[in-house]
Design a protein around this motif. Sequence first.
Motif, PDB file in Angstrom:
ATOM      1  N   ILE A  38     -28.614 -15.517   7.885  1.00  0.00           N
ATOM      2  CA  ILE A  38     -28.401 -14.493   8.142  1.00  0.00           C
ATOM      3  C   ILE A  38     -26.916 -14.742   7.112  1.00  0.00           C
ATOM      4  O   ILE A  38     -25.864 -15.096   7.838  1.00  0.00           O
ATOM      5  N   GLU A  40     -24.814 -11.964   5.782  1.00  0.00           N
ATOM      6  CA  GLU A  40     -24.762 -10.948   5.854  1.00  0.00           C
ATOM      7  C   GLU A  40     -24.440  -9.457   6.755  1.00  0.00           C
ATOM      8  O   GLU A  40     -25.847  -9.162   6.600  1.00  0.00           O
ATOM      9  N   GLN A  41     -23.682  -9.403   8.091  1.00  0.00           N
ATOM     10  CA  GLN A  41     -24.783  -8.183   8.555  1.00  0.00           C
ATOM     11  C   GLN A  41     -23.390  -7.322   9.198  1.00  0.00           C
ATOM     12  O   GLN A  41     -21.767  -7.909   9.196  1.00  0.00           O
ATOM     13  N   GLY A  42     -23.702  -6.148   8.634  1.00  0.00           N
ATOM     14  CA  GLY A  42     -22.428  -5.488   9.803  1.00  0.00           C
ATOM     15  C   GLY A  42     -23.292  -3.944   9.629  1.00  0.00           C
ATOM     16  O   GLY A  42     -24.237  -3.486   9.194  1.00  0.00           O
ATOM     17  N   SER A  43     -22.217  -2.857   9.644  1.00  0.00           N
ATOM     18  CA  SER A  43     -22.900  -1.620   9.852  1.00  0.00           C
ATOM     19  C   SER A  43     -21.280  -0.822   8.884  1.00  0.00           C
ATOM     20  O   SER A  43     -20.971  -1.147   9.133  1.00  0.00           O
ATOM     21  N   PHE A  44     -21.860   0.576   8.632  1.00  0.00           N
ATOM     22  CA  PHE A  44     -20.815   1.171   7.984  1.00  0.00           C
ATOM     23  C   PHE A  44     -21.474   2.789   8.271  1.00  0.00           C
ATOM     24  O   PHE A  44     -23.016   2.775   8.540  1.00  0.00           O
ATOM     25  N   SER A  75     -25.598   6.471  10.225  1.00  0.00           N
ATOM     26  CA  SER A  75     -25.115   5.056  10.147  1.00  0.00           C
ATOM     27  C   SER A  75     -25.860   4.055  10.057  1.00  0.00           C
ATOM     28  O   SER A  75     -27.334   4.573   9.632  1.00  0.00           O
ATOM     29  N   PHE A  77     -27.114  -0.299   9.710  1.00  0.00           N
ATOM     30  CA  PHE A  77     -26.950  -1.556  10.051  1.00  0.00           C
ATOM     31  C   PHE A  77     -27.990  -2.283   9.348  1.00  0.00           C
ATOM     32  O   PHE A  77     -28.839  -1.659   8.620  1.00  0.00           O
ATOM     33  N   TYR A  78     -27.009  -3.305   8.685  1.00  0.00           N
ATOM     34  CA  TYR A  78     -27.581  -4.294   7.378  1.00  0.00           C
ATOM     35  C   TYR A  78     -27.682  -5.506   8.030  1.00  0.00           C
ATOM     36  O   TYR A  78     -26.218  -6.111   8.517  1.00  0.00           O
ATOM     37  N   GLN A  79     -28.331  -6.370   7.339  1.00  0.00           N
ATOM     38  CA  GLN A  79     -28.790  -7.537   7.046  1.00  0.00           C
ATOM     39  C   GLN A  79     -28.862  -8.083   5.696  1.00  0.00           C
ATOM     40  O   GLN A  79     -30.316  -7.753   5.293  1.00  0.00           O
ATOM     41  N   GLN A 113     -37.971  -5.080  10.842  1.00  0.00           N
ATOM     42  CA  GLN A 113     -35.836  -5.643  10.402  1.00  0.00           C
ATOM     43  C   GLN A 113     -36.606  -7.058  10.173  1.00  0.00           C
ATOM     44  O   GLN A 113     -35.415  -8.040   9.503  1.00  0.00           O
ATOM     45  N   LEU A 117     -36.682  -9.538   6.650  1.00  0.00           N
ATOM     46  CA  LEU A 117     -34.794 -11.022   6.351  1.00  0.00           C
ATOM     47  C   LEU A 117     -35.941 -12.117   6.724  1.00  0.00           C
ATOM     48  O   LEU A 117     -35.954 -12.984   5.822  1.00  0.00           O
TER      49      LEU A 117
ATOM     50  N   GLY B  30     -16.739 -11.104   4.546  1.00  0.00           N
ATOM     51  CA  GLY B  30     -17.760 -11.978   5.132  1.00  0.00           C
ATOM     52  C   GLY B  30     -18.547 -12.337   4.539  1.00  0.00           C
ATOM     53  O   GLY B  30     -19.944 -12.705   4.243  1.00  0.00           O
ATOM     54  N   PRO B  35     -23.175 -19.119   6.481  1.00  0.00           N
ATOM     55  CA  PRO B  35     -24.371 -18.263   7.595  1.00  0.00           C
ATOM     56  C   PRO B  35     -24.772 -17.884   8.628  1.00  0.00           C
ATOM     57  O   PRO B  35     -24.174 -19.276   9.814  1.00  0.00           O
ATOM     58  N   LEU B  36     -24.748 -17.084   9.567  1.00  0.00           N
ATOM     59  CA  LEU B  36     -25.625 -16.966  10.625  1.00  0.00           C
ATOM     60  C   LEU B  36     -26.494 -17.575  11.100  1.00  0.00           C
ATOM     61  O   LEU B  36     -27.848 -17.025  10.540  1.00  0.00           O
ATOM     62  N   LYS B 100     -20.975   0.535  17.649  1.00  0.00           N
ATOM     63  CA  LYS B 100     -20.350   0.340  16.047  1.00  0.00           C
ATOM     64  C   LYS B 100     -18.948  -0.878  17.216  1.00  0.00           C
ATOM     65  O   LYS B 100     -18.394  -1.242  15.761  1.00  0.00           O
ATOM     66  N   GLU B 103     -19.006  -3.883  16.068  1.00  0.00           N
ATOM     67  CA  GLU B 103     -19.914  -4.129  14.748  1.00  0.00           C
ATOM     68  C   GLU B 103     -18.724  -4.223  13.628  1.00  0.00           C
ATOM     69  O   GLU B 103     -17.651  -4.139  13.944  1.00  0.00           O
ATOM     70  N   SER B 104     -19.063  -4.414  12.377  1.00  0.00           N
ATOM     71  CA  SER B 104     -17.792  -4.193  11.286  1.00  0.00           C
ATOM     72  C   SER B 104     -16.963  -3.595  11.648  1.00  0.00           C
ATOM     73  O   SER B 104     -16.786  -2.119  12.195  1.00  0.00           O
ATOM     74  N   ASN B 114     -20.171 -10.319  15.375  1.00  0.00           N
ATOM     75  CA  ASN B 114     -20.361 -11.510  14.320  1.00  0.00           C
ATOM     76  C   ASN B 114     -19.563 -12.395  14.486  1.00  0.00           C
ATOM     77  O   ASN B 114     -19.609 -13.678  14.667  1.00  0.00           O
ATOM     78  N   GLN B 179     -14.606   5.770   8.241  1.00  0.00           N
ATOM     79  CA  GLN B 179     -14.861   5.192   8.340  1.00  0.00           C
ATOM     80  C   GLN B 179     -15.099   5.243   9.884  1.00  0.00           C
ATOM     81  O   GLN B 179     -15.481   5.268  10.972  1.00  0.00           O
TER      82      GLN B 179
END
Lengths: 362, 362
Positions: A38, A40-44, A75, A77-79, A113, A117, B30, B35-36, B100, B103-104, B114, B179
């Motif tokens: 991965i 990059e991963q995160g959420s927004f 909401s 969540f992404y990877q 998911q 990926l 990030g 990479p993770l 959340k 998370e980010s 992360n 956010q």
Amino acid sequence: MTNRIKTKSVTLLLVLMTLFVSACTSTSTGQNASPLMIAEQGSFAVGGAVIRNEGEFDPVALTAAGQTLHGDHASVFYQIPVNQRQYPLVMWHGFGQFSKTWESTPDGREGYQNIFLRKGYGVYLIDQPRRGNAGKGTQPGTYAPVPDEQKWFNVFRVGMWPDYFPNVQFPTDTASLDQYFRQMTPDIGPIDINVNVDAVDALFDRIGEGVLVTHSHSGGMGWEAGMQNPNIKAIVSYEPGSNFVFPEGEAPAPKQSSAGELSALEVPLSEFQKLTQIPIIIYYGDNIPEQPSDYPGADGWRVRLAMAQEWADTINRYGGDATVVHLPDIGIYGNTHFPFSDLNNLEIAELMSDWLKEKGLD
Amino acid sequence: MTNRIKTKSVTLLLVLMTLFVSACTSTSTGQNASPLMIAEQGSFAVGGAVIRNEGEFDPVALTAAGQTLHGDHASVFYQIPVNQRQYPLVMWHGFGQFSKTWESTPDGREGYQNIFLRKGYGVYLIDQPRRGNAGKGTQPGTYAPVPDEQKWFNVFRVGMWPDYFPNVQFPTDTASLDQYFRQMTPDIGPIDINVNVDAVDALFDRIGEGVLVTHSHSGGMGWEAGMQNPNIKAIVSYEPGSNFVFPEGEAPAPKQSSAGELSALEVPLSEFQKLTQIPIIIYYGDNIPEQPSDYPGADGWRVRLAMAQEWADTINRYGGDATVVHLPDIGIYGNTHFPFSDLNNLEIAELMSDWLKEKGLD
């Protein structure tokens, strides 16, 4: 001597079988599959509205005066995997569901998911406004814990409660069914299609071009989003349930089933034509009755499938590229309303993957 | 000639500055970090209850008779990195929050999920029962969209609305605040501490030994979980807010602040002593008043910090290993109620990481 050789052969065979079974088990739980890389991963949160109360904020009394409420966002969540492909996939759940739809399956296998990926696609999972992790809305809501899971067992075509369909691509153990029932979550406040579409529109504004993957209730909202945001380069829709859009004056008559009446929507031709500019594919699973049935759980899908086929014909008559795949017609049997998490979901994913490739979207 | 050299130097300086800014930007989002490497990831529901209606299910009428409702579970998303360390970290959000939290960050930097995956820890993120993606409960609930965000801005010690604390470790741009406000989500149904603790208990039964990381409202519930499940090998608690447990007869008198009264709970000594068997660390941030204040947002933390210190003293008096770190006392300033997502969260994570190492928990 012969006996010892025989024993050794049997032992070797057992060892090989054990290794084989162990390898299969490992793969099915994802335990020993190759790692996900991965980048990059995160959420927004994305989209939404703000309520502002009149008055001045009082830092001692802390009344609502002068305060705000941010709500109605989605909401996400992404990877993003290392060396991602051209377009990420934005996955949008259906009615009563949330992002979980695309995560682990009820029996703990990998869902879309992870599968996509691994195929190199960026994956964005949505909780639509007023659902799941996007629970903070601008409208009041009530929740009543009304038992209804046997209804959904039938509507989602796992079987006819308490019986599973004989060919069903769904695990029949108790633990999996428990997980399946727990992957529903209530709405917090009313479902507002415009609010939902606007949030997905804002998401595509933020991330740029991508492919929208919808399921069931998000199918209809997905057509709206596709007309609203040109960054949506294709739509893959699993078992869309309602809100098929036709040009003004061209909607077919409502279709009757024991689940009620299914109407089509009409939009200006210029709007409809936007959907002819992108490739679209729709998949439906198995155990949809061909003739009217007294059981509304299954019967609703008979008219939805028929409507989807008429809709695709209309898109194509206007120069578009829409395909409806009724899985049993291509020899894939037993799929429920959730083909992407059914037991054969790797095969179902391969169909989608091949289609993306065929359309130059990979 | 001199002019050309000067121009070149300025150009070089500009190029270097651009590279520097670009490097900083990339790291902060990030984007260009390594990479993770995720060996396994997925989600599941854990814990919970089932309601069963009397009667026989009717597949035509689809009434509630004979139907079930599965609810009150926690929802968990987990990721296991390649070569994971001894114990995974189970991260449990606070009041009004959900997964959340970890998370980010509001400004899109990496949060604890992360950061600790990169350090080699398995990470489990919880949505507690009746919150976020675990919204399906067994009790009715109502949601009223009451504007209250300026209150939380103060309670979470970002500042005194509309002013940020001068030294605050929080981004002061509008988008980040947007956010931040959207990372709250309502309860669906009443908060039930026993239901929540039971779900986390069931989680540790499922995953085995690990370290529990709590925040604010989950702090108190975390002590309960720690007494209930021996698989919890340590607890890291950020700004626990209530429900400190003392042995019967040893609870201190309730503490008064302008936020109200803070009482301690009493439990049998044998239960309390279970918390003396595991290392525990508690962190509090900055801008907690030392003297009583009329502003309840900040003042509540004055008594919570004092209670935490008395609590740790009691644990240690019984042979336990509890530490309270008031971050300004070790020269770390400006932290809000969310140190793990503040601007200096890498430094905050390093403290926790060092502590885990010191206790042989890495």
